[in-house]
Design a protein around this motif. Structure first.
Motif, PDB file in Angstrom:
ATOM      1  N   LYS A  70      64.853  72.239  16.866  1.00  0.00           N
ATOM      2  CA  LYS A  70      65.165  73.074  15.707  1.00  0.00           C
ATOM      3  C   LYS A  70      65.676  74.441  16.153  1.00  0.00           C
ATOM      4  CE  LYS A  70      63.074  75.082  11.551  1.00  0.00           C
ATOM      5  NZ  LYS A  70      61.819  75.252  10.799  1.00  0.00           N
ATOM      6  N   GLN A  71      66.791  74.857  15.592  1.00  0.00           N
ATOM      7  CA  GLN A  71      67.354  76.160  15.927  1.00  0.00           C
ATOM      8  C   GLN A  71      66.569  77.261  15.223  1.00  0.00           C
ATOM      9  OE1 GLN A  71      69.906  76.818  18.092  1.00  0.00           O
ATOM     10  NE2 GLN A  71      69.702  74.658  18.616  1.00  0.00           N
ATOM     11  N   ARG A  72      66.192  78.276  15.955  1.00  0.00           N
ATOM     12  CA  ARG A  72      65.426  79.368  15.369  1.00  0.00           C
ATOM     13  C   ARG A  72      66.129  80.687  15.616  1.00  0.00           C
ATOM     14  NH1 ARG A  72      59.684  77.631  18.086  1.00  0.00           N
ATOM     15  NH2 ARG A  72      59.938  75.404  17.802  1.00  0.00           N
ATOM     16  N   SER A  73      66.000  81.585  14.686  1.00  0.00           N
ATOM     17  CA  SER A  73      66.645  82.887  14.815  1.00  0.00           C
ATOM     18  C   SER A  73      65.886  83.758  15.803  1.00  0.00           C
ATOM     19  CB  SER A  73      66.686  83.580  13.450  1.00  0.00           C
ATOM     20  OG  SER A  73      67.095  84.924  13.596  1.00  0.00           O
ATOM     21  N   THR A  74      66.622  84.450  16.673  1.00  0.00           N
ATOM     22  CA  THR A  74      65.996  85.393  17.615  1.00  0.00           C
ATOM     23  C   THR A  74      66.292  86.828  17.205  1.00  0.00           C
ATOM     24  OG1 THR A  74      67.940  85.330  19.051  1.00  0.00           O
ATOM     25  CG2 THR A  74      66.158  83.778  19.536  1.00  0.00           C
ATOM     26  N   GLU A  75      66.914  86.988  16.032  1.00  0.00           N
ATOM     27  CA  GLU A  75      67.316  88.329  15.599  1.00  0.00           C
ATOM     28  C   GLU A  75      66.097  89.143  15.172  1.00  0.00           C
ATOM     29  OE1 GLU A  75      70.173  90.532  12.293  1.00  0.00           O
ATOM     30  OE2 GLU A  75      70.014  88.350  12.356  1.00  0.00           O
ATOM     31  N   GLN A  92      58.793  87.890  18.275  1.00  0.00           N
ATOM     32  CA  GLN A  92      59.795  86.906  17.868  1.00  0.00           C
ATOM     33  C   GLN A  92      60.025  85.875  18.972  1.00  0.00           C
ATOM     34  OE1 GLN A  92      61.540  86.881  14.654  1.00  0.00           O
ATOM     35  NE2 GLN A  92      61.625  84.816  15.500  1.00  0.00           N
ATOM     36  N   ALA A  93      60.045  86.325  20.220  1.00  0.00           N
ATOM     37  CA  ALA A  93      60.230  85.400  21.343  1.00  0.00           C
ATOM     38  C   ALA A  93      59.062  84.424  21.435  1.00  0.00           C
ATOM     39  CB  ALA A  93      60.376  86.185  22.646  1.00  0.00           C
ATOM     40  N   GLU A 142      55.668  75.481  20.817  1.00  0.00           N
ATOM     41  CA  GLU A 142      55.868  74.069  20.499  1.00  0.00           C
ATOM     42  C   GLU A 142      54.837  73.265  21.280  1.00  0.00           C
ATOM     43  OE1 GLU A 142      59.882  73.524  21.684  1.00  0.00           O
ATOM     44  OE2 GLU A 142      59.384  72.998  23.729  1.00  0.00           O
ATOM     45  N   VAL A 145      57.119  83.423  18.892  1.00  0.00           N
ATOM     46  CA  VAL A 145      57.256  82.482  17.769  1.00  0.00           C
ATOM     47  C   VAL A 145      58.311  81.420  18.080  1.00  0.00           C
ATOM     48  CG1 VAL A 145      57.987  82.275  15.362  1.00  0.00           C
ATOM     49  CG2 VAL A 145      56.442  84.121  16.037  1.00  0.00           C
ATOM     50  N   ASN A 146      59.421  81.860  18.669  1.00  0.00           N
ATOM     51  CA  ASN A 146      60.501  80.922  18.992  1.00  0.00           C
ATOM     52  C   ASN A 146      60.087  79.909  20.057  1.00  0.00           C
ATOM     53  OD1 ASN A 146      62.069  82.351  17.207  1.00  0.00           O
ATOM     54  ND2 ASN A 146      63.332  83.343  18.760  1.00  0.00           N
ATOM     55  N   ALA A 147      59.199  80.305  20.951  1.00  0.00           N
ATOM     56  CA  ALA A 147      58.838  79.445  22.085  1.00  0.00           C
ATOM     57  C   ALA A 147      57.728  78.455  21.771  1.00  0.00           C
ATOM     58  CB  ALA A 147      58.433  80.313  23.274  1.00  0.00           C
TER      59      ALA A 147
END
Length: 267
Positions: free
Chosen positions: A7-12, A203-204, A210, A206-208
């Motif tokens: 799933k693509q996640r925003s890093t902004e 944010q990093a 899994e 949250v994105n990582a």
């Protein structure tokens, strides 16, 4: 945890231009601090400050040193002697690794080399240098403030007593603590910058997250993202994963444990 790794996640992370990029306190900011320190010294009858610290609490115990010098602890404590009149003096160890004065950046300070402890190859011997400098400045019979007394080595205290037997030695930690509480515009920019960096790290993280990733890898993801924005690596980061009923007391600085689907991740 449980999102698909594909799933693509925003890093902004939202930020403002004025808090981006490298920031360095100006000469004027240091001069403002020095002026305020001297006013406080006059008010409390202190002639000279001996400022030191340690690397304890992930660098928090060198806050007073950073405040006057812009530099933090490197391997071992160092000292700044701050007179009521004249430039503060940064005392550094002149060793096999450092044979010249260190870069003090924008802090308008003088520097003073300290010899090595006799019989050693690289051990600092700041104590007599500190004491002799106080005497040279003309404060051998004055009031000497230790910042903080609780972190000043007993050997330093003894050397000051030896070279300046008529000096009055006091704990002056609160003098700097009170001044540091009132922030300038430049310092507020740094606080906002720190907040921005924390947003980037979160944010990093949250994105990582899994299933299958380790807590160590999660901390590395957050740390790396913040380092890329200008922080020092290896910050004080707490993180723990698992089921709530299995958490136990406290957080940790990450473990080799792999995150499972349905886990709670706290930082």
């Amino acid at each position: 945890a449980g999102a698909s790794p594909s799933k693509q996640r925003s890093t902004e992370v939202l930020h403002e231009k004025e808090i981006m990029g490298d920031l360095q306190f100006s000469v004027e900011e240091f001069k403002r601090r020095y002026q305020n320190i001297r006013v406080a010294m006059d008010s409390e009858g202190i002639d000279c400050l001996v400022i030191t610290g340690t690397s304890g609490w992930y660098g928090a115990e060198d806050a007073n040193l950073r405040y006057v010098s812009g530099k933090g602890i490197r391997l071992e404590p160092f000292f700044v002697v701050f007179p009521k009149r004249g430039d503060p003096v940064y005392i550094y160890k002149q060793s096999v690794f450092l044979k010249r004065s260190p870069d003090t950046g924008n802090a308008p300070m003088a520097t003073e080399p300290s010899p090595l402890k006799p019989g050693t190859g690289n051990a600092a011997y700041f104590d007599p240098t500190v004491a002799q400098l106080i005497k040279k400045m003309g404060y051998a019979k004055g009031t000497i403030g230790l910042v903080p007394a609780r972190l000043t080595p007993a050997s330093t205290y003894q050397e000051i007593e030896k070279h300046c037997p008529h000096a009055r030695i006091v704990d002056a930690e609160q003098l700097l603590v009170k001044l540091r509480r009132v922030k300038s515009e430049e310092e507020i920019r740094f606080l906002r910058r720190s907040g921005y960096m924390a947003d980037v790290g979160m944010q990093a993280l949250v994105n990582a997250v899994e299933p299958g990733i380790t807590e160590h890898e999660l901390i590395l993801a957050a740390d790396n993202a913040m380092v890329m924005q200008g922080t020092k690596p290896g910050g004080f980061q707490l993180l723990k994963s698992g089921r709530w009923q299995d958490f136990g007391p406290g957080l940790a600085q990450g473990r080799p444990r792999k995150v499972a689907s349905g886990d709670l991740v706290l930082n």
